[in-house]
Design a protein around this motif. Structure first.
Motif, short mmCIF file in Angstrom:
data_model
loop_
_atom_site.label_atom_id
_atom_site.label_comp_id
_atom_site.label_asym_id
_atom_site.label_seq_id
_atom_site.Cartn_x
_atom_site.Cartn_y
_atom_site.Cartn_z
N UNK A 1 -1.63 -3.24 -15.47
CA UNK A 1 -2.79 -4.07 -15.82
C UNK A 1 -2.33 -5.47 -16.19
N UNK A 2 -3.28 -6.30 -16.63
CA UNK A 2 -2.99 -7.68 -17.01
C UNK A 2 -2.28 -8.41 -15.87
N UNK A 3 -2.87 -8.27 -14.65
CA UNK A 3 -2.34 -8.93 -13.44
C UNK A 3 -0.89 -8.54 -13.15
N UNK A 4 -0.56 -7.32 -13.50
CA UNK A 4 0.77 -6.79 -13.20
C UNK A 4 1.81 -7.07 -14.26
N UNK A 5 1.42 -7.77 -15.33
CA UNK A 5 2.41 -8.13 -16.35
C UNK A 5 2.69 -7.00 -17.33
N UNK A 6 1.79 -6.04 -17.44
CA UNK A 6 1.97 -4.96 -18.41
C UNK A 6 1.67 -3.63 -17.74
N UNK A 7 2.18 -2.55 -18.34
CA UNK A 7 1.94 -1.22 -17.79
C UNK A 7 1.96 -0.20 -18.91
N UNK A 8 1.34 0.96 -18.65
CA UNK A 8 1.36 2.07 -19.61
C UNK A 8 1.58 3.35 -18.82
N UNK A 9 2.53 4.18 -19.28
CA UNK A 9 2.79 5.49 -18.68
C UNK A 9 1.79 6.48 -19.27
N UNK A 10 0.89 6.97 -18.42
CA UNK A 10 -0.16 7.88 -18.88
C UNK A 10 0.44 9.25 -19.18
N UNK A 11 0.06 9.85 -20.32
CA UNK A 11 0.65 11.11 -20.73
C UNK A 11 -0.38 12.20 -21.00
N UNK B 1 -7.83 1.16 -8.34
CA UNK B 1 -7.35 1.80 -7.12
C UNK B 1 -6.11 2.64 -7.42
N UNK B 2 -5.96 3.75 -6.69
CA UNK B 2 -4.81 4.64 -6.84
C UNK B 2 -3.81 4.35 -5.72
N UNK B 3 -2.63 3.87 -6.10
CA UNK B 3 -1.55 3.60 -5.14
C UNK B 3 -0.47 4.65 -5.31
N UNK B 4 -0.03 5.24 -4.22
CA UNK B 4 0.94 6.33 -4.30
C UNK B 4 2.36 5.82 -4.06
N UNK B 5 3.30 6.44 -4.79
CA UNK B 5 4.71 6.07 -4.71
C UNK B 5 5.54 7.32 -4.45
N UNK B 6 6.37 7.29 -3.42
CA UNK B 6 7.28 8.40 -3.13
C UNK B 6 8.49 8.28 -4.06
N UNK C 1 -0.21 3.48 -0.04
CA UNK C 1 1.15 3.78 -0.47
C UNK C 1 1.86 2.46 -0.73
N UNK C 2 2.68 2.40 -1.79
CA UNK C 2 3.38 1.17 -2.11
C UNK C 2 4.86 1.45 -2.31
N UNK C 3 5.64 0.39 -2.16
CA UNK C 3 7.08 0.43 -2.41
C UNK C 3 7.41 -0.71 -3.37
N UNK C 4 8.66 -0.78 -3.80
CA UNK C 4 9.07 -1.88 -4.68
C UNK C 4 8.82 -3.23 -4.01
N UNK C 5 8.94 -3.25 -2.69
CA UNK C 5 8.76 -4.51 -1.96
C UNK C 5 7.30 -4.92 -1.86
N UNK C 6 6.39 -3.94 -1.75
CA UNK C 6 4.98 -4.27 -1.52
C UNK C 6 4.11 -4.21 -2.78
N UNK C 7 4.68 -3.79 -3.90
CA UNK C 7 3.87 -3.56 -5.10
C UNK C 7 3.20 -4.84 -5.60
N UNK C 8 3.94 -5.92 -5.69
CA UNK C 8 3.38 -7.15 -6.26
C UNK C 8 2.13 -7.59 -5.50
N UNK C 9 2.20 -7.55 -4.19
CA UNK C 9 1.05 -7.95 -3.37
C UNK C 9 -0.10 -6.97 -3.54
N UNK C 10 0.22 -5.68 -3.68
CA UNK C 10 -0.83 -4.67 -3.85
C UNK C 10 -1.58 -4.87 -5.16
N UNK C 11 -0.85 -5.20 -6.24
CA UNK C 11 -1.49 -5.46 -7.52
C UNK C 11 -2.41 -6.67 -7.41
N UNK C 12 -1.95 -7.69 -6.74
CA UNK C 12 -2.76 -8.90 -6.55
C UNK C 12 -4.03 -8.58 -5.77
#
Length: 578
Positions: free
Chosen positions: A114-124, A86-91, A35-46
């Motif tokens: 992806x791209x070391x956290x610099x980019x993202x895509x909303x899956x639809x 890896x699948x990280x869950x967000x409340x 599980x991740x939060x705004x505070x822990x996300x950066x470290x989780x991506x790394x």
């Protein structure tokens, strides 16, 4: 009766809480690596190596619980293969900052970082485990896979399991390093654009180098191509190509290679949903929409579309639509009778709607006649006044409202609230569906959010009053009390918190809807409206204040320390709408 229906509405049901039918299902947010939060996300991506799949859910969301088993299967399909990310869950009920950052306006949602956290895509796309794995794997893989020389590698790729959503494109070359080098770059550009255009589908693009013997097989026996360099596209399962094109020739109708690939990456006939609508709209082609009851047999209607799609696929998109779930969209297109199947033509002209006569037979000949009549200019469009009659504002509630859970509630009456229309379950579709007006809708529950909703009444009324003072008459403001009235099935909205504001532009009433939550003060509401409105309007400095109030604001700001004064002046327009 209606009173019985209202008595069954509870506060939990109003915000998408799990019903009795979900008993025995795993709790939301139970599957995944962490599980991740705004505070822990950066470290989780790394820690995950730069790529992470975020799964947004909410403890009160029924559909989220029903998908937990698929998320668990994503982690372990039983084939011994680890998931591609890896699948990280967000409340989502707690992490609204992350929800807004990644554009996940509803739950459940998946976002691939992806791209070391610099980019993202909303899956639809579909949230079944196999399709999600295929999407993530394809997206994280090379933009163009370079296959070993020869036809065998192509055959293995074509024979690999694919479901209806998969897209496969193969570029065939004989001299990719020299004579066909420019076309190789064209293939790469096409692959990049196609990946960006299809966040709803696993997209694999490959490059194959073939011999003269391979080319003879491809041309004479399989008839996949006529020569190199060429691209062939497959959609869904099977070995039969969907489309092919020569890379060194000008494409039909002046299309770019990326435009051609995006159009041909779609099935000839498919289901149109809130998730893939943007993909079909991006084709810039008219849409033949056939509304059906998904629980009834609609194979005849599908075949009627398919028979015409083969002939007119370069000019139209052909789609089946759930006429029960998207009754709201059906009505907007001029199909007002409760009859299914029903057919309409959706065009770039947002004001005009072309409705096929309801009750008339819909077969291949009828579809062809409808299409050819449109091409020949013989169809008369239904204009907004024909589709949705003008709606007189509903009277304000002046007395106590009886609540479903017992007790009463008397709505607040701040200045400006008389400009806000109170909507009911019976008139909300007609009101927000008016294609001549932009509509801003406040959803709240008088039995649930107490002082928060009372405060929001003040803010919303102030925004409505100031918009009226500024002469913005193309925008209607309205509110709906979900403790008394339920949203209709045609407005499928999962609400993880209340109050919340929705916006329906005059030119785009269909999902995905536009939401605003969090800070709902007048200034932000007004900029939210301006940002999404079809009928453009300007706002002055500090639009929520009148002239005298704005003058006093400047006097107060002038007395602030320099750093705070600069900050106040820099934040005149909210960053999200700047």
């Amino acid at each position: 009766g209606n009173s019985m229906h209202l008595a069954l509405i509870t506060a939990a049901a109003l915000i998408g809480a799990v019903t009795g039918g979900d008993e025995g299902l795993p709790p939301a947010l139970s599957a995944g690596s962490m599980n991740v939060t705004a505070r822990t996300l950066k470290e989780a991506v790394k820690d995950a190596g730069g790529a992470l799949l975020l799964g947004f859910s909410s403890p009160t969301c029924g559909p989220c619980r029903r998908l937990e088993a698929e998320y668990a299967r994503y982690m372990d399909l039983g084939d011994g293969q680890a998931p591609p990310a890896a699948l990280a869950r967000v409340d989502a009920s707690r992490e609204k900052q992350l929800l807004n950052r990644y554009g996940a306006s509803d739950v459940p949602s998946l976002v691939l970082i992806h791209d070391k956290g610099r980019r993202s895509v909303l899956y639809k796309g579909s949230h079944d485990a196999e399709t999600v794995r295929a999407f993530v794997s394809a997206f994280l893989g090379p933009i163009v896979r370079v296959l070993p020389a020869g036809i065998a590698a192509v055959d293995a790729l074509v024979a690999a399991p694919r479901n209806e959503s998969h897209v496969l494109a193969v570029g065939f070359f004989r001299d990719p390093e020299d004579a066909e080098e420019e076309e190789v770059e064209d293939l790469r550009d096409m692959a990049s654009a196609l990946r960006d255009a299809r966040p709803d589908a696993p997209v694999v693009v490959a490059r194959a180098t073939v011999t003269d013997a391979d080319l003879a097989l491809l041309v004479r026996e399989r008839r996949w191509i006529e020569r190199t360099p060429s691209v062939v596209i497959w959609t869904g399962p099977g070995a039969e190509p969907r489309a092919r094109v020569k890379l060194d020739e000008t494409l039909e109708r002046g299309l770019s290679l990326a435009q051609w690939a995006m159009r041909r990456s779609l099935p000839r006939v498919s289901w149109l949903t809130e998730n893939n609508f943007h993909v079909y709209a991006a084709t810039d082609m008219p849409m033949i929409l056939l509304f059906v009851d998904p629980k009834a047999d609609h194979e005849a209607e599908r075949k009627a579309l398919l028979a015409n799609a083969r002939e007119f696929e370069s000019q139209f998109v052909f789609c089946l639509v759930d006429g029960v779930k998207f009754r709201y969209r059906k009505i907007e297109l001029g199909l007002t009778k409760e009859l299914l199947p029903a057919m309409a033509l959706n065009t770039k002209d947002e004001a005009a709607r072309y409705a096929y006569p309801q009750g008339a037979p819909i077969d291949a000949a009828a579809v062809r006649g409808f299409v050819t009549d449109y091409l020949a200019g013989r169809l008369r469009p239904l204009m907004p006044g024909d589709v949705v009659p003008d709606h007189e504002p509903a009277p304000m509630n002046t007395g106590p409202i009886r609540l479903a859970g017992g007790g009463t509630y008397t709505p607040a009456k701040p200045a400006g609230l008389g400009l806000v229309v109170n909507l009911t379950a019976g008139d909300v579709e007609e009101f927000v569906g008016d294609v001549t007006k932009d509509v801003m809708l406040l959803l709240y529950s008088s039995s649930q959010c107490g002082e928060t909703c009372n405060e929001q009444d003040l803010y919303f009324a102030r925004a409505a009053l100031r918009l009226a003072d500024l002469g913005v008459h193309s925008l209607r403001t309205c509110r709906m009390d979900l403790a008394v009235h339920a949203l209709p099935p045609s407005m499928p909205v999962t609400l993880h918190s209340l109050p919340i504001v929705m916006f329906f532009p005059a030119a785009d009433k269909q999902p995905p809807f536009r939401f605003l939550d969090g800070d709902l003060k007048p200034k932000r509401l007004m900029y939210f409206a301006r940002h999404h409105a079809t009928h453009r309007f300007d706002l002055p400095e500090n639009p929520h204040l009148d002239r005298e109030q704005n003058r006093m604001w400047h006097e107060q700001v002038a007395e602030l320390p320099e750093e705070r004064r600069k900050a106040a002046l820099a934040n005149l327009i909210p960053d999200e709408f700047a």
